[in-house]
Design a protein around this motif. Structure first.
Motif, PDB file in Angstrom:
ATOM      1  N   LEU A  84     -10.635  -4.749   6.623  1.00  0.00           N
ATOM      2  CA  LEU A  84     -10.470  -4.054   5.350  1.00  0.00           C
ATOM      3  C   LEU A  84     -10.052  -4.984   4.219  1.00  0.00           C
ATOM      4  O   LEU A  84     -10.216  -4.646   3.045  1.00  0.00           O
ATOM      5  CB  LEU A  84      -9.494  -2.894   5.519  1.00  0.00           C
TER       6      LEU A  84
ATOM      7  N   ASP B  74     -13.093  -5.474   2.563  1.00  0.00           N
ATOM      8  CA  ASP B  74     -13.458  -4.337   1.714  1.00  0.00           C
ATOM      9  C   ASP B  74     -12.811  -4.481   0.341  1.00  0.00           C
ATOM     10  O   ASP B  74     -13.447  -4.280  -0.698  1.00  0.00           O
ATOM     11  CB  ASP B  74     -13.011  -3.040   2.390  1.00  0.00           C
TER      12      ASP B  74
ATOM     13  N   HIS C 127     -14.615  -4.970  -3.426  1.00  0.00           N
ATOM     14  CA  HIS C 127     -14.345  -4.135  -4.595  1.00  0.00           C
ATOM     15  C   HIS C 127     -13.802  -4.969  -5.756  1.00  0.00           C
ATOM     16  O   HIS C 127     -14.046  -4.657  -6.912  1.00  0.00           O
ATOM     17  CB  HIS C 127     -13.345  -3.027  -4.261  1.00  0.00           C
TER      18      HIS C 127
ATOM     19  N   ALA D 117      -1.178  -0.803   2.361  1.00  0.00           N
ATOM     20  CA  ALA D 117      -0.901  -0.485   0.964  1.00  0.00           C
ATOM     21  C   ALA D 117      -1.360  -1.630   0.059  1.00  0.00           C
ATOM     22  O   ALA D 117      -1.946  -1.394  -1.001  1.00  0.00           O
ATOM     23  CB  ALA D 117       0.587  -0.215   0.767  1.00  0.00           C
TER      24      ALA D 117
ATOM     25  N   ILE E  16      -3.802  -3.717   0.509  1.00  0.00           N
ATOM     26  CA  ILE E  16      -5.260  -3.661   0.383  1.00  0.00           C
ATOM     27  C   ILE E  16      -5.664  -2.529  -0.555  1.00  0.00           C
ATOM     28  O   ILE E  16      -6.491  -2.705  -1.459  1.00  0.00           O
ATOM     29  CB  ILE E  16      -5.896  -3.472   1.775  1.00  0.00           C
ATOM     30  N   GLY E  17      -5.050  -1.358  -0.363  1.00  0.00           N
ATOM     31  CA  GLY E  17      -5.402  -0.205  -1.181  1.00  0.00           C
ATOM     32  C   GLY E  17      -5.116  -0.443  -2.653  1.00  0.00           C
ATOM     33  O   GLY E  17      -5.907  -0.066  -3.525  1.00  0.00           O
ATOM     34  N   ILE E  18      -3.982  -1.079  -2.944  1.00  0.00           N
ATOM     35  CA  ILE E  18      -3.616  -1.328  -4.344  1.00  0.00           C
ATOM     36  C   ILE E  18      -4.630  -2.263  -4.993  1.00  0.00           C
ATOM     37  O   ILE E  18      -5.193  -1.961  -6.059  1.00  0.00           O
ATOM     38  CB  ILE E  18      -2.196  -1.942  -4.419  1.00  0.00           C
TER      39      ILE E  18
ATOM     40  N   LEU F  46      -7.665  -3.049  -4.060  1.00  0.00           N
ATOM     41  CA  LEU F  46      -8.995  -2.454  -4.088  1.00  0.00           C
ATOM     42  C   LEU F  46      -9.157  -1.486  -5.254  1.00  0.00           C
ATOM     43  O   LEU F  46     -10.081  -1.610  -6.064  1.00  0.00           O
ATOM     44  CB  LEU F  46      -9.202  -1.742  -2.745  1.00  0.00           C
ATOM     45  N   SER F  47      -8.222  -0.546  -5.384  1.00  0.00           N
ATOM     46  CA  SER F  47      -8.449   0.496  -6.381  1.00  0.00           C
ATOM     47  C   SER F  47      -8.167   0.006  -7.796  1.00  0.00           C
ATOM     48  O   SER F  47      -8.901   0.334  -8.723  1.00  0.00           O
ATOM     49  CB  SER F  47      -7.596   1.726  -6.062  1.00  0.00           C
ATOM     50  N   VAL F  48      -7.121  -0.814  -7.956  1.00  0.00           N
ATOM     51  CA  VAL F  48      -6.783  -1.242  -9.318  1.00  0.00           C
ATOM     52  C   VAL F  48      -7.850  -2.184  -9.874  1.00  0.00           C
ATOM     53  O   VAL F  48      -8.320  -2.006 -11.003  1.00  0.00           O
ATOM     54  CB  VAL F  48      -5.392  -1.901  -9.351  1.00  0.00           C
TER      55      VAL F  48
ATOM     56  N   PHE G 256     -10.959  -2.434  -8.902  1.00  0.00           N
ATOM     57  CA  PHE G 256     -12.211  -1.714  -9.113  1.00  0.00           C
ATOM     58  C   PHE G 256     -12.136  -0.894 -10.400  1.00  0.00           C
ATOM     59  O   PHE G 256     -13.094  -0.843 -11.182  1.00  0.00           O
ATOM     60  CB  PHE G 256     -12.509  -0.827  -7.908  1.00  0.00           C
ATOM     61  N   GLY G 257     -10.974  -0.265 -10.629  1.00  0.00           N
ATOM     62  CA  GLY G 257     -10.786   0.480 -11.875  1.00  0.00           C
ATOM     63  C   GLY G 257     -10.931  -0.429 -13.078  1.00  0.00           C
ATOM     64  O   GLY G 257     -11.593  -0.084 -14.062  1.00  0.00           O
TER      65      GLY G 257
ATOM     66  N   SER H  96      -2.410   4.274   4.337  1.00  0.00           N
ATOM     67  CA  SER H  96      -2.968   4.418   2.990  1.00  0.00           C
ATOM     68  C   SER H  96      -4.485   4.380   2.998  1.00  0.00           C
ATOM     69  O   SER H  96      -5.136   5.104   2.255  1.00  0.00           O
ATOM     70  CB  SER H  96      -2.507   3.289   2.092  1.00  0.00           C
ATOM     71  N   LEU H  97      -5.032   3.540   3.877  1.00  0.00           N
ATOM     72  CA  LEU H  97      -6.475   3.353   3.806  1.00  0.00           C
ATOM     73  C   LEU H  97      -7.242   4.537   4.382  1.00  0.00           C
ATOM     74  O   LEU H  97      -8.440   4.668   4.139  1.00  0.00           O
ATOM     75  CB  LEU H  97      -6.866   2.043   4.470  1.00  0.00           C
TER      76      LEU H  97
ATOM     77  N   ILE I 104     -12.760   6.724  -7.387  1.00  0.00           N
ATOM     78  CA  ILE I 104     -11.979   5.495  -7.497  1.00  0.00           C
ATOM     79  C   ILE I 104     -10.567   5.789  -7.985  1.00  0.00           C
ATOM     80  O   ILE I 104      -9.581   5.249  -7.484  1.00  0.00           O
ATOM     81  CB  ILE I 104     -12.683   4.464  -8.402  1.00  0.00           C
TER      82      ILE I 104
ATOM     83  N   ILE J 166      -2.653   5.840  -3.460  1.00  0.00           N
ATOM     84  CA  ILE J 166      -1.936   4.696  -2.886  1.00  0.00           C
ATOM     85  C   ILE J 166      -0.939   4.055  -3.848  1.00  0.00           C
ATOM     86  O   ILE J 166       0.200   3.791  -3.467  1.00  0.00           O
ATOM     87  CB  ILE J 166      -2.938   3.624  -2.403  1.00  0.00           C
ATOM     88  N   VAL J 167      -1.358   3.814  -5.104  1.00  0.00           N
ATOM     89  CA  VAL J 167      -0.537   2.928  -5.937  1.00  0.00           C
ATOM     90  C   VAL J 167       0.784   3.568  -6.384  1.00  0.00           C
ATOM     91  O   VAL J 167       1.837   2.952  -6.200  1.00  0.00           O
ATOM     92  CB  VAL J 167      -1.352   2.385  -7.130  1.00  0.00           C
TER      93      VAL J 167
ATOM     94  N   GLY K 118     -11.081   4.717 -15.039  1.00  0.00           N
ATOM     95  CA  GLY K 118     -10.797   3.315 -14.729  1.00  0.00           C
ATOM     96  C   GLY K 118      -9.477   2.872 -15.329  1.00  0.00           C
ATOM     97  O   GLY K 118      -8.667   2.219 -14.664  1.00  0.00           O
TER      98      GLY K 118
ATOM     99  N   ALA L 133      -6.556   4.090 -13.405  1.00  0.00           N
ATOM    100  CA  ALA L 133      -6.360   3.274 -12.200  1.00  0.00           C
ATOM    101  C   ALA L 133      -5.666   1.964 -12.557  1.00  0.00           C
ATOM    102  O   ALA L 133      -4.742   1.531 -11.865  1.00  0.00           O
ATOM    103  CB  ALA L 133      -7.696   2.997 -11.521  1.00  0.00           C
TER     104      ALA L 133
END
Lengths: 442, 428
Positions: A48, A51, A55, A109, A111-113, A115-117, A119-120, B34-35, B208, B215-216, B266, B269
């Motif tokens: 991941l 992943d 992103h 966490a 990875i999730g942070i 990835l999403s930030v 990508f945003g 989280s994932l 997204i 998560i954040v 976006g 995020a």
């Protein structure tokens, strides 16, 4: 959904069209490269992280586009875009490492942070890029889901070149990376530069991810990296074989995906390749000889059958021994273990099929010569172990039955010989007497 | 910047959605799952596509059911492949969600004639247009606000109803089981919550932002508190703040550079990321600044005590003053730190400075005596109980002297001479 005609199939398979040729060769190269590097990624448990890396490339693409436009070009240069993607992919991985090292948050966490930030951020920058007066940002969002049809010959050549580079570095660093995956501490103690090796591995992953963007898209790039390797894991335990199998599965999925999407209308290449990878995964998961579902069920069943067969043989022997009769009924065997009548009858029928026991008149059974020999071997193992436990482990005679019951099935010849030596078998009868009362609870 | 009713509603919808996501997100982050939130918000896509294909319209109930079913299927498959197939959790997740997502994309392309939905909309959502999507008798409230508001209330309800069950299964599944709470039930309840929240939010804000909101903000809250209830409250507060901050920056920041604006989803995020970064740096207990500050203050404390010890030993040898340069050389610390430590000692009236030369005051000598006594008694003790190289002896005592409490010292004995032959000073 219209089925393709025979001529169409021939045209696609023989790569007659320029477009098909480019796409097929490109994704086959990509599949091979990602299969190779994905093997180490999977073994290193970084699925991941890749992943998040893919992103994180999106803002890189947007930034590279804006920089190129600012410098006066139209921002279409693939090399420039991919360079931006590569840089941001690396920033993403550094972000994950930074969060993990300096906070109490765990990998998931972190990875999730990232990835999403990131990508945003990429989405924001893309939207802004579309407003730039010169240059056209319309093609940029193609990197999100992939747009294989936009590939040209030079792209396919880049992919082939990268695949070759990955293959060479995999061959060169195979031993080092293998050690890194299986025993990092040992590698460090041996003086290997583990950090550098890790960085090179992740950089290779970033390179493969970046070349996957155009054909498969960044949301699904990670699938190309991990699924072929996860499939290969079910077919072998050797790293070299696994690398080859993984590369082959990646390459094959790429080819099939490109062919299907060329033949069937409205089939996006990237998702189709991933679905085909998924199909191989299901096949491997079920049929794979190493830890596959089927093989594990079969071995378990075979073991269970052998164990219950040995149970019934020992039970028959013990009944014969304690009742002093060669004929016995199902009811005589029943109290020896916690089994029910149906199981016992089934086992007895199987015994007679294997000529271990024969059915006598008035519903009684008798051990044959062959059954007797096999039963005596098991009983002997059982009792040798019991005597061993009583003599050397100081376990009460009333408690040894259960331990011996479990081990009797797996005592090999050499172990039996050792037991005999320990217990000075000459002094023991050929089959020792049972140290405890026979017959279960009675 | 021109503000309109549309902007107000964008912020309200964003905040409702964000707060709704923060609730299951907090539990996900605490469980280190989280994932799963990421995976499930991807697999909402095939669920919705299948619901479209079966019903042929955008019926919200069908969409919800489809997404929840596929979400639970995702959780189940991840678990199954992980345990039956000997695959590590991350890889198992990666395999399941990419394949299901790819399936969703293919379905969507195939069904493009029947339904008006495209994959891009799944990513970005359409929060900018949410205000225009109103029911005729909805009193002017956009549908997105109703959907996300209901979801928020439902999540709050489930969270309060199973408050302690969720807590206990998150921190100690074995204890939970022994108390008659089924961890598996709680797991799938959480997965249901996650999938339902993801589908409710995805249409307005896109997948997204859903992942970011899952998560954040909870991860940010995790850096700010050690308490379970507080973490929920903080996560909800931070997610609402991100929604507000996100939309405002989406319509202002780009205008500074001459652009008209950017994607609100976006930007929200990114706003969660900015707030996370602030907490990462400045959290009072966990932040980088606080941790560095603590480290430096401990280092200065040790340095001050070391200086006192050196001055005392110099007096023992008949010298009474020292230059900062000499101290820096003897201790091996940078001169700047030595200066800080000396100024600190001066403020405590433990040392005085005469013409660049530093020496002990009477009260400084008392504290120094205590330190040296502790040091030498430790050496005696260590030599008696753990015989070792005499140089090593000094090193260990040098560290222990800074953390010796009076109780510990009273147990070290009352020797008159240390193993090196130096006098142990009397307790004053």
């Amino acid at each position: 959904m219209a089925l393709p005609s025979f001529e169409q199939i021939v045209r696609v398979l023989s790569l007659e069209d320029y477009n098909t040729r480019v796409v097929v060769l490109g994704v086959m190269a990509l599949g091979t490269a990602s299969g190779l590097i994905g093997t180490f990624l999977l073994l290193r448990k970084r699925a991941l992280t890749a992943d998040a890396l893919s992103h994180a490339t999106l803002p890189g693409i947007a930034v590279a586009f804006m920089v190129m436009v600012a410098m006066g070009s139209d921002g279409k240069s693939l090399g420039g875009l991919l360079l931006g993607a590569f840089v941001f992919g690396c920033i993403g991985v550094l972000g994950i490492v930074g969060i993990r090292k300096t906070t109490r948050l765990k990998d998931d966490a972190a990875i999730g942070i990232v990835l999403s930030v990131l990508f945003g951020l990429g989405l924001c920058l893309l939207r802004i890029a579309t407003e730039l007066p010169s240059g056209s940002a319309a093609g940029l969002s193609g990197f999100i889901f992939g747009k294989a049809s936009s590939m040209v010959a030079s792209d396919a050549l880049i992919m082939a070149g990268v695949a070759l580079g990955i293959a060479i570095s995999t061959i060169a660093l195979r031993k080092e990376w293998t050690l890194l995956c299986f025993d990092e501490e040992f590698a460090a103690v041996q003086g290997w530069p583990t950090l550098l090796l890790d960085v090179i591995l992740m950089a290779m992953v970033a390179v493969v991810t970046v070349i996957a963007l155009q054909s498969v898209g960044l949301v699904l790039a990670v699938a190309m990296l991990i699924i072929p390797a996860a499939c290969a894991r079910y077919w072998t335990t050797k790293i070299t074989t696994m690398l080859m199998a993984s590369a082959l599965i990646g390459c094959l999925s790429g080819w099939l995906g490109a062919v299907v999407s060329a033949l069937v209308p409205r089939m996006p290449t990237g998702p189709i390749i991933v679905l085909i990878c998924g199909f191989w995964f299901v096949v491997s998961f079920i049929l794979g000889p190493n830890n596959g579902l089927l093989i594990r069920q079969l071995t378990r069943r075979r073991l269970n059958r052998r164990i219950s067969m040995q149970h019934i043989l020992r039970a028959m022997w013990e009944v014969r021994e304690s009742e002093h009769t060669s004929n016995f009924s199902t009811e005589d065997v029943l109290p020896l273990r916690s089994w029910n009548k149906r199981t016992v009858e089934q086992l007895l029928r199987r015994c007679s099929k294997l000529h271990f026991a024969t059915r006598e008149p008035n519903a009684s059974w008798r051990l044959t010569e062959k059954g007797s020999a096999e039963a005596s071997r098991i009983v002997r193992n059982h009792r040798l172990w019991e005597v061993y436990l009583i003599t050397y482990a100081d376990i009460a005679p009333s408690h040894v039955d259960r331990d011996a019951d479990m081990i009797e099935h797996v005592l090999g010849k050499s172990l039996v010989a050792q037991l005999e030596k320990l217990l000075d078998a000459t002094g023991l009868p050929d089959i020792p007497d049972s140290p405890h009362a026979l017959g279960g609870s009675t | 910047m021109t503000w309109s009713i549309i902007d107000t509603w964008i912020i309200i919808i964003g905040a409702l959605c964000a707060a709704g996501c923060a609730i299951p997100g907090t539990i996900l982050v605490l469980r280190r799952m989280s994932l799963m939130g990421d995976a499930i918000s991807h697999t909402v896509l095939p669920g919705i596509a299948i619901a479209f294909l079966i019903t042929g319209n955008r019926d919200p109930m069908a969409m919800l059911i489809g997404a929840v079913v596929v979400g639970l299927l995702t959780a189940f498959l991840v678990q199954t492949i992980q345990s039956l197939g000997n695959v590590e959790a991350g890889a198992s997740m990666g395999i399941v969600f990419t394949v299901l997502f790819a399936f969703g994309l293919v379905l969507m392309r195939q069904a493009v004639d029947h339904v008006d939905i495209d994959p891009d909309c799944v990513l970005y959502g359409s929060i900018e247009l949410a205000w225009f999507d109103q029911d005729p008798d909805g009193w002017g409230i956009p549908r997105g606000a109703i959907v996300n508001g209901v979801m928020l209330l439902a999540n709050l309800f489930v969270m309060l109803l199973f408050y302690k069950e969720l807590k206990i299964t998150s921190f100690d599944p074995a204890l939970a089981k022994s108390q008659g709470i089924q961890p598996a039930f709680m797991h799938y309840l959480l997965m249901t919550m996650t999938a339902a929240t993801a589908v409710a939010a995805f249409e307005t804000v896109g997948s997204i932002l859903v992942v970011a909101m899952f998560i954040v903000p909870p991860a940010t809250a995790y850096l700010l508190t050690n308490r379970y209830g507080m973490m929920f409250a903080l996560a909800i507060g931070i997610s609402i703040a991100s929604a507000v901050l996100g939309h405002i920056s989406a319509i202002t920041v780009p205008t500074w550079f001459g652009f008209s604006g950017t994607s609100t989803a976006g930007a929200m995020a990114v706003a969660t990321g900015v707030l996370f970064f602030v907490a990462w740096v400045a959290s009072p207990s966990q932040g980088i600044v606080a941790k560095q500050w603590h480290r430096i203050s401990v280092r200065l404390l040790v340095l001050r005590e070391d200086i006192l010890g050196i001055l005392w030993r110099l007096e023992e040898r008949g010298e009474s003053t020292v230059l900062p340069e000499q101290l820096s050389e003897a201790i091996g610390s940078p001169r700047l730190l030595i200066r800080f430590a000396l100024i600190g000692l001066q403020k405590k009236n433990a040392v005085t400075k005469i013409n660049l030369h530093w020496s002990l005051t009477t009260s400084g000598r008392d504290s120094a005596t205590k330190l040296v006594r502790a040091h030498r008694l430790w050496e005696v003790y260590l030599d008696a109980h753990y015989p070792q190289d005499s140089n090593q002896l000094h090193q260990t005592a040098e560290r222990l002297e800074h953390v010796t409490t009076p109780e510990m010292q009273s147990m070290l004995g009352d020797a008159k001479e240390d193993p090196h032959g130096s006098r142990v000073p009397d307790d004053t």
